[in-house]
Write a protein that holds these residues in place. Structure first.
Motif, PDB file in Angstrom:
ATOM      1  N   PRO A 161      -7.490  13.143   1.162  1.00 48.16           N
ATOM      2  CA  PRO A 161      -6.671  12.006   0.740  1.00 48.16           C
ATOM      3  C   PRO A 161      -5.193  12.322   0.558  1.00 48.16           C
ATOM      4  O   PRO A 161      -4.338  11.454   0.752  1.00 48.16           O
ATOM      5  CB  PRO A 161      -7.314  11.597  -0.594  1.00 48.16           C
ATOM      6  CG  PRO A 161      -8.736  12.026  -0.470  1.00 48.16           C
ATOM      7  CD  PRO A 161      -8.703  13.299   0.323  1.00 48.16           C
ATOM      8  N   VAL A 169      -3.784   6.403   2.074  1.00 47.93           N
ATOM      9  CA  VAL A 169      -4.591   6.486   0.857  1.00 47.93           C
ATOM     10  C   VAL A 169      -3.688   6.748  -0.336  1.00 47.93           C
ATOM     11  O   VAL A 169      -3.639   5.975  -1.286  1.00 47.93           O
ATOM     12  CB  VAL A 169      -5.668   7.587   0.971  1.00 47.93           C
ATOM     13  CG1 VAL A 169      -6.450   7.698  -0.332  1.00 47.93           C
ATOM     14  CG2 VAL A 169      -6.626   7.271   2.118  1.00 47.93           C
ATOM     15  N   SER A 170      -2.953   7.837  -0.297  1.00 47.33           N
ATOM     16  CA  SER A 170      -2.002   8.187  -1.343  1.00 47.33           C
ATOM     17  C   SER A 170      -0.615   7.782  -0.859  1.00 47.33           C
ATOM     18  O   SER A 170      -0.135   8.291   0.155  1.00 47.33           O
ATOM     19  CB  SER A 170      -2.063   9.688  -1.629  1.00 47.33           C
ATOM     20  OG  SER A 170      -1.107  10.064  -2.584  1.00 47.33           O
ATOM     21  N   ILE A 171       0.019   6.846  -1.551  1.00 43.83           N
ATOM     22  CA  ILE A 171       1.289   6.281  -1.087  1.00 43.83           C
ATOM     23  C   ILE A 171       2.415   6.655  -2.037  1.00 43.83           C
ATOM     24  O   ILE A 171       2.365   6.358  -3.229  1.00 43.83           O
ATOM     25  CB  ILE A 171       1.204   4.753  -0.970  1.00 43.83           C
ATOM     26  CG1 ILE A 171       0.078   4.367   0.001  1.00 43.83           C
ATOM     27  CG2 ILE A 171       2.537   4.167  -0.513  1.00 43.83           C
ATOM     28  CD1 ILE A 171      -0.198   2.875   0.042  1.00 43.83           C
ATOM     29  N   HIS A 179      -2.878   0.440   2.589  1.00 43.83           N
ATOM     30  CA  HIS A 179      -4.205   1.048   2.460  1.00 43.83           C
ATOM     31  C   HIS A 179      -5.105   0.634   3.621  1.00 43.83           C
ATOM     32  O   HIS A 179      -6.019   1.375   3.997  1.00 43.83           O
ATOM     33  CB  HIS A 179      -4.851   0.647   1.130  1.00 43.83           C
ATOM     34  CG  HIS A 179      -4.187   1.246  -0.073  1.00 43.83           C
ATOM     35  ND1 HIS A 179      -3.979   2.609  -0.218  1.00 43.83           N
ATOM     36  CD2 HIS A 179      -3.680   0.671  -1.195  1.00 43.83           C
ATOM     37  CE1 HIS A 179      -3.380   2.841  -1.373  1.00 43.83           C
ATOM     38  NE2 HIS A 179      -3.186   1.686  -1.982  1.00 43.83           N
ATOM     39  N   ASP A 180      -4.854  -0.524   4.199  1.00 44.28           N
ATOM     40  CA  ASP A 180      -5.651  -0.982   5.333  1.00 44.28           C
ATOM     41  C   ASP A 180      -5.241  -0.311   6.638  1.00 44.28           C
ATOM     42  O   ASP A 180      -5.879  -0.504   7.673  1.00 44.28           O
ATOM     43  CB  ASP A 180      -5.523  -2.505   5.497  1.00 44.28           C
ATOM     44  CG  ASP A 180      -6.114  -3.277   4.322  1.00 44.28           C
ATOM     45  OD1 ASP A 180      -7.045  -2.747   3.677  1.00 44.28           O
ATOM     46  OD2 ASP A 180      -5.649  -4.398   4.063  1.00 44.28           O
ATOM     47  N   LEU A 207     -12.582   0.977  -5.127  1.00 48.90           N
ATOM     48  CA  LEU A 207     -12.612  -0.121  -4.161  1.00 48.90           C
ATOM     49  C   LEU A 207     -13.495  -1.263  -4.647  1.00 48.90           C
ATOM     50  O   LEU A 207     -13.162  -2.442  -4.463  1.00 48.90           O
ATOM     51  CB  LEU A 207     -13.111   0.389  -2.806  1.00 48.90           C
ATOM     52  CG  LEU A 207     -12.243   1.440  -2.106  1.00 48.90           C
ATOM     53  CD1 LEU A 207     -12.851   1.815  -0.765  1.00 48.90           C
ATOM     54  CD2 LEU A 207     -10.817   0.925  -1.923  1.00 48.90           C
ATOM     55  N   TYR A 263      -3.635  -5.339  -3.742  1.00 43.78           N
ATOM     56  CA  TYR A 263      -3.419  -3.924  -3.436  1.00 43.78           C
ATOM     57  C   TYR A 263      -2.432  -3.797  -2.285  1.00 43.78           C
ATOM     58  O   TYR A 263      -2.146  -4.761  -1.567  1.00 43.78           O
ATOM     59  CB  TYR A 263      -4.742  -3.225  -3.094  1.00 43.78           C
ATOM     60  CG  TYR A 263      -5.412  -3.730  -1.826  1.00 43.78           C
ATOM     61  CD1 TYR A 263      -5.138  -3.148  -0.587  1.00 43.78           C
ATOM     62  CD2 TYR A 263      -6.305  -4.795  -1.871  1.00 43.78           C
ATOM     63  CE1 TYR A 263      -5.729  -3.626   0.570  1.00 43.78           C
ATOM     64  CE2 TYR A 263      -6.908  -5.271  -0.720  1.00 43.78           C
ATOM     65  CZ  TYR A 263      -6.622  -4.683   0.504  1.00 43.78           C
ATOM     66  OH  TYR A 263      -7.206  -5.152   1.657  1.00 43.78           O
ATOM     67  N   ASN A 264      -1.929  -2.596  -2.104  1.00 50.41           N
ATOM     68  CA  ASN A 264      -0.934  -2.315  -1.071  1.00 50.41           C
ATOM     69  C   ASN A 264      -1.575  -2.421   0.310  1.00 50.41           C
ATOM     70  O   ASN A 264      -2.572  -1.761   0.594  1.00 50.41           O
ATOM     71  CB  ASN A 264      -0.362  -0.901  -1.286  1.00 50.41           C
ATOM     72  CG  ASN A 264       0.922  -0.672  -0.518  1.00 50.41           C
ATOM     73  OD1 ASN A 264       1.059  -1.061   0.635  1.00 50.41           O
ATOM     74  ND2 ASN A 264       1.872   0.007  -1.148  1.00 50.41           N
ATOM     75  N   GLY A 268      -0.537   2.146  -6.809  1.00 48.42           N
ATOM     76  CA  GLY A 268      -1.636   2.613  -5.975  1.00 48.42           C
ATOM     77  C   GLY A 268      -2.912   1.910  -6.382  1.00 48.42           C
ATOM     78  O   GLY A 268      -2.957   1.168  -7.372  1.00 48.42           O
ATOM     79  N   GLN A 269      -3.983   2.151  -5.647  1.00 46.52           N
ATOM     80  CA  GLN A 269      -5.246   1.465  -5.925  1.00 46.52           C
ATOM     81  C   GLN A 269      -5.755   1.736  -7.338  1.00 46.52           C
ATOM     82  O   GLN A 269      -6.199   0.820  -8.043  1.00 46.52           O
ATOM     83  CB  GLN A 269      -6.287   1.862  -4.883  1.00 46.52           C
ATOM     84  CG  GLN A 269      -6.015   1.280  -3.504  1.00 46.52           C
ATOM     85  CD  GLN A 269      -6.791   1.976  -2.411  1.00 46.52           C
ATOM     86  OE1 GLN A 269      -6.698   3.199  -2.251  1.00 46.52           O
ATOM     87  NE2 GLN A 269      -7.558   1.220  -1.649  1.00 46.52           N
ATOM     88  N   TYR A 316     -13.928   7.190  -5.289  1.00 48.21           N
ATOM     89  CA  TYR A 316     -13.089   6.239  -4.553  1.00 48.21           C
ATOM     90  C   TYR A 316     -13.817   4.907  -4.344  1.00 48.21           C
ATOM     91  O   TYR A 316     -13.219   3.837  -4.431  1.00 48.21           O
ATOM     92  CB  TYR A 316     -12.682   6.850  -3.211  1.00 48.21           C
ATOM     93  CG  TYR A 316     -11.667   6.045  -2.439  1.00 48.21           C
ATOM     94  CD1 TYR A 316     -10.499   5.586  -3.045  1.00 48.21           C
ATOM     95  CD2 TYR A 316     -11.858   5.751  -1.092  1.00 48.21           C
ATOM     96  CE1 TYR A 316      -9.552   4.851  -2.333  1.00 48.21           C
ATOM     97  CE2 TYR A 316     -10.932   5.018  -0.375  1.00 48.21           C
ATOM     98  CZ  TYR A 316      -9.785   4.566  -1.001  1.00 48.21           C
ATOM     99  OH  TYR A 316      -8.850   3.833  -0.301  1.00 48.21           O
TER     100      TYR A 316
END
Length: 227
Positions: free
Chosen positions: A209, A192-194, A187-188, A173, A183-184, A35-36, A169
């Motif tokens: 989120p 947010v939470s994957i 997210h685009d 970023l 990053y994944n 995740g981010q 957050y």
């Protein structure tokens, strides 16, 4: 715990991890889900050549985009990431008895699936670990609001070090952009939470989120790794 908490107080992340490595050589590990937040910590660890063991959990139900990022991250940093899988027999038994999508049917079934695919492999990964570094942030969910930078995990008998717990957050970023951290791509697209693909959706503007995780449930949105 007071001594170690005091020692870590106001230390920058790199210095804090260095201190923990000195205190617990060979027993500091970071769990990444790519995740981010986890990408921030991975970058900090590898950019500063910190000898922290890095591992991830492959549940067998992840998004292709997550695997793509895993591949890209390992190629970018040229650092090893240990991968822990669920026990084959446990997954086979679950699917044979309840089918591949039993988690949609009840909270109990969902927690059973999370337990088999995440919690049991995590506990294996953390054997012998004294410091577990996580990418948790307080604003991610209600039950994380009260978490501290350093916590004692009584169940696993280890310390959890949450270096980003008070980050916003926007700070995450900003770090990713400044250091050009991969990053994944989900997210685009509003994710947010994957987590696992069948249990994660994109969120709408203004949604919490964690609203995209197990969205069919009304209970608190945790899988058992952190609560």
């Amino acid at each position: 715990m007071t001594d170690i908490t005091t020692a870590l107080a106001n230390k920058p992340i790199v210095e804090a991890i260095q201190y923990l490595l000195e205190q617990y050589p060979g027993a500091v590990a970071f769990s990444t889900s790519f995740g981010q937040e986890d990408q921030v910590i991975s970058d900090i660890i590898w950019r500063n050549h910190l000898p922290v063991r890095v591992f991830t959990l492959d549940t067998g139900r992840l998004f292709q985009e997550t695997y793509d990022l895993m591949d890209l991250t390992m190629a970018r940093y040229k650092q090893p990431v240990e991968v822990f899988f669920p026990e084959t027999s446990a997954v086979e038994k679950l699917v044979a008895e309840k089918g591949p999508n039993s988690f949609y049917e009840s909270v109990e079934n969902r927690k059973e699936c999370c337990g088999i695919r995440k919690v049991v492999p995590l506990n294996r990964a953390l054997e012998g670990v004294k410091i577990w570094i996580t990418g948790l942030r307080a604003e991610q969910s209600e039950n994380r609001h009260s978490m501290e930078t350093l916590e004692w995990d009584e169940q696993r008998r280890l310390y959890k070090y949450n270096p980003l717990i008070h980050w916003g957050y926007d700070e995450v970023l900003s770090y990713l952009a400044t250091h050009q951290v991969p990053y994944n791509k989900l997210h685009d697209k509003g994710f947010v939470s994957i987590g696992c693909a069948p249990c994660t959706r994109a969120i709408e503007p203004g949604e919490h989120p964690r609203a995209g995780r197990w969205w069919w449930e009304q209970s608190h949105k945790e899988c058992g790794l952190h609560g």
